[in-house]
Design a protein around this motif. Structure first.
Motif, short mmCIF file in Angstrom:
data_model
loop_
_atom_site.label_atom_id
_atom_site.label_comp_id
_atom_site.label_asym_id
_atom_site.label_seq_id
_atom_site.Cartn_x
_atom_site.Cartn_y
_atom_site.Cartn_z
N LEU A 216 17.90 12.70 4.85
CA LEU A 216 17.79 13.80 5.80
C LEU A 216 19.20 14.20 6.22
N GLU A 217 19.55 15.46 6.06
CA GLU A 217 20.88 15.92 6.43
C GLU A 217 20.96 16.23 7.92
N GLY A 218 22.09 15.92 8.52
CA GLY A 218 22.30 16.19 9.93
C GLY A 218 23.76 16.14 10.28
N SER A 219 24.07 16.42 11.54
CA SER A 219 25.48 16.50 11.94
C SER A 219 25.81 15.76 13.23
N GLU A 220 24.79 15.35 14.01
CA GLU A 220 25.08 14.75 15.31
C GLU A 220 25.33 13.25 15.24
N LEU A 221 24.66 12.57 14.34
CA LEU A 221 24.83 11.12 14.19
C LEU A 221 24.26 10.70 12.85
N THR A 222 24.65 9.50 12.42
CA THR A 222 24.19 8.94 11.15
C THR A 222 23.31 7.74 11.41
N ILE A 223 22.17 7.66 10.72
CA ILE A 223 21.33 6.46 10.74
C ILE A 223 21.34 5.86 9.34
N LEU A 224 21.78 4.60 9.25
CA LEU A 224 21.78 3.88 7.98
C LEU A 224 20.51 3.03 7.93
N GLY A 227 14.32 0.96 2.83
CA GLY A 227 12.92 0.56 2.81
C GLY A 227 12.09 1.34 3.81
N THR A 228 11.20 0.65 4.50
CA THR A 228 10.29 1.27 5.46
C THR A 228 11.03 2.03 6.55
N MET A 229 12.17 1.50 6.94
CA MET A 229 12.88 2.08 8.08
C MET A 229 13.44 3.47 7.81
N VAL A 230 13.53 3.86 6.55
CA VAL A 230 13.94 5.24 6.25
C VAL A 230 12.93 6.22 6.84
N HIS A 231 11.65 5.89 6.71
CA HIS A 231 10.60 6.76 7.24
C HIS A 231 10.57 6.74 8.76
N VAL A 232 10.85 5.58 9.35
CA VAL A 232 10.93 5.49 10.80
C VAL A 232 12.08 6.33 11.32
N ALA A 233 13.22 6.29 10.64
CA ALA A 233 14.39 7.07 11.05
C ALA A 233 14.10 8.57 10.98
N ILE A 234 13.46 9.00 9.91
CA ILE A 234 13.15 10.43 9.75
C ILE A 234 12.15 10.86 10.82
N ALA A 235 11.14 10.02 11.08
CA ALA A 235 10.16 10.35 12.11
C ALA A 235 10.82 10.46 13.48
N ALA A 236 11.77 9.57 13.77
CA ALA A 236 12.48 9.61 15.06
C ALA A 236 13.29 10.89 15.19
N ALA A 237 13.96 11.28 14.12
CA ALA A 237 14.75 12.51 14.16
C ALA A 237 13.85 13.72 14.38
N GLN A 238 12.72 13.75 13.70
CA GLN A 238 11.81 14.88 13.82
C GLN A 238 11.16 14.93 15.20
N GLU A 239 10.77 13.78 15.75
CA GLU A 239 10.12 13.75 17.05
C GLU A 239 11.09 14.11 18.18
N SER A 240 12.35 13.71 18.04
CA SER A 240 13.33 13.90 19.11
C SER A 240 14.01 15.26 19.06
N GLY A 241 14.03 15.87 17.88
CA GLY A 241 14.76 17.12 17.72
C GLY A 241 16.26 16.92 17.58
N ILE A 242 16.70 15.67 17.51
CA ILE A 242 18.13 15.38 17.34
C ILE A 242 18.51 15.58 15.88
N ASN A 243 19.63 16.21 15.67
CA ASN A 243 20.08 16.55 14.31
C ASN A 243 20.75 15.34 13.66
N ALA A 244 19.93 14.37 13.27
CA ALA A 244 20.44 13.12 12.71
C ALA A 244 20.49 13.19 11.19
N GLU A 245 21.49 12.53 10.63
CA GLU A 245 21.57 12.37 9.18
C GLU A 245 21.09 10.97 8.83
N VAL A 246 20.11 10.87 7.94
CA VAL A 246 19.54 9.58 7.55
C VAL A 246 20.00 9.25 6.13
N ILE A 247 20.68 8.11 6.01
CA ILE A 247 21.14 7.64 4.71
C ILE A 247 20.19 6.54 4.24
#
Length: 338
Positions: A216-224, A227-247
């Motif tokens: 997931l591309e973003g500019s405000e912060l990076t989440i590394l 596995g399963t946590m990739v989906h958790v990170a994307i869900a958190a970004a979508q629920e919060s509206g924060i422009n996070a980049e998920v690696i």
């Protein structure tokens, strides 16, 4: 292209490599006639015979010890450890024999072994069927450690692993075998049938070992994550509206430091997310790499979101998991730091 969940993609990779290379053999507890406890090898014994897909005694040490000998002989064994929790009896064979064989023989012998093992929670398996021991193997020189987050990567990485001349520990997050979940309960975030990564090429293809992906591309912060946590990170970004980049790391060893560093330098903030317990987890290595290479670009301390430092709970496993709520709290905390 075909629509597959992760289990189907793994089975397809095994099927294709067995058809492609007669030296590929599969064995482990219940992988033959029964097709594996999660059915990852279902139908393969019937198709390729009992000499190439066969059951092994309940001896993880024996399974991996036999695989080391097979690899040195010229085969490409794909042993399955039924649950990652039970891989520890085989640790000496993995760390002392498989990982060192090419080096101690000056390249005369190899250990082209791909050790498949389901990891993590999500099935109410309790303390002995739910652990995430990946950090134990990223410390062993000579191993490669892989953990995919989706069907496309699972198939391509498994094919690359089987073809690799070094031993690979191939962790399969059982919680997303049939679809990604939101971290709170059993409701899928996105059904695999509608998930982009569920579109999987039908033939042989490879995803390179050692290369991360921007999930997931973003500019405000990076989440590394992986596995399963990739989906958790994307869900958190979508629920919060924060422009996070998920690696999505995809491979833990060797690690794609270039993609990590580029992302953190861009965003200036970093959260490390994994399901395993926090203390001495792989996240500590990730945080160190970010600090070493991105210190002057950081605008806030690196934060870790991980499993709690307790024995794995049974009835409370969905509270134990790092879910979107905990990730969102971390994102808000890191953005509030000047």
């Amino acid at each position: 292209m075909a629509t597959m969940n992760m289990l189907q993609a793994i089975r397809d990779a095994l099927d294709l490599k067995m058809a492609d290379d007669d030296n590929v053999v599969i064995f482990g507890e219940d992988v033959g006639y029964f097709g594996g406890v999660f059915r990852a090898t279902d139908g393969l014994q019937k198709k390729y015979g009992k000499n190439r897909v066969f059951d092994a005694p309940i001896s993880e040490l024996g399974i991996i010890g036999a695989a080391v000998g097979m690899g040195a002989y010229g085969l490409r064994p794909v042993p399955e450890i039924q649950f990652a929790d039970y891989i520890l009896p085989a640790y000496d064979q993995i760390a002392s024999e498989a990982a060192r064989l090419r080096y101690r023989s000056s390249g005369e012998f190899f250990a082209p072994i791909t050790i498949r093992t389901p990891c993590g929670g999500g099935i109410y398996g309790g303390q002995t069927h739910s652990q995430s021991p990946e950090a134990l193997f990223t410390h062993v020189a000579g191993l490669k450690v892989v953990m995919p987050s989706n069907p496309y990567d699972a198939k391509g990485l498994l094919i690359s692993s089987i073809e690799d001349d070094d031993p690979v520990i191939f962790f399969e997050p059982k919680r997303i075998y049939n679809g990604p979940f939101d971290g709170h309960h059993d409701r899928p975030v996105v059904p695999w049938s509608k998930h982009p990564a569920s579109e999987v090429p039908e033939g042989l293809y490879r995803v390179p070992i050692g290369k991360a992906a921007v999930a997931l591309e973003g500019s405000e912060l990076t989440i590394l994550a992986y596995g399963t946590m990739v989906h958790v990170a994307i869900a958190a970004a979508q629920e919060s509206g924060i422009n996070a980049e998920v690696i999505d790391l995809r491979t833990l060893l060797p690690l794609d430091e270039e993609t990590i560093v580029a992302s953190v330098k861009k965003t200036g903030r970093c959260i490390v997310l994994h399901e395993a317990t926090q203390t001495s987890g792989f996240g500590a290595e990730l945080a160190t790499i970010v600090q070493e290479h991105c210190f002057y670009h950081l605008e806030a301390p690196i934060l870790r979101v991980a499993g709690y430092d307790t024995p794995y709970p049974h009835a409370q496993e969905w509270d134990y998991f790092p879910g979107p709520a905990r990730v969102i709290d971390a994102m808000r905390e890191i953005l509030e730091t000047a």
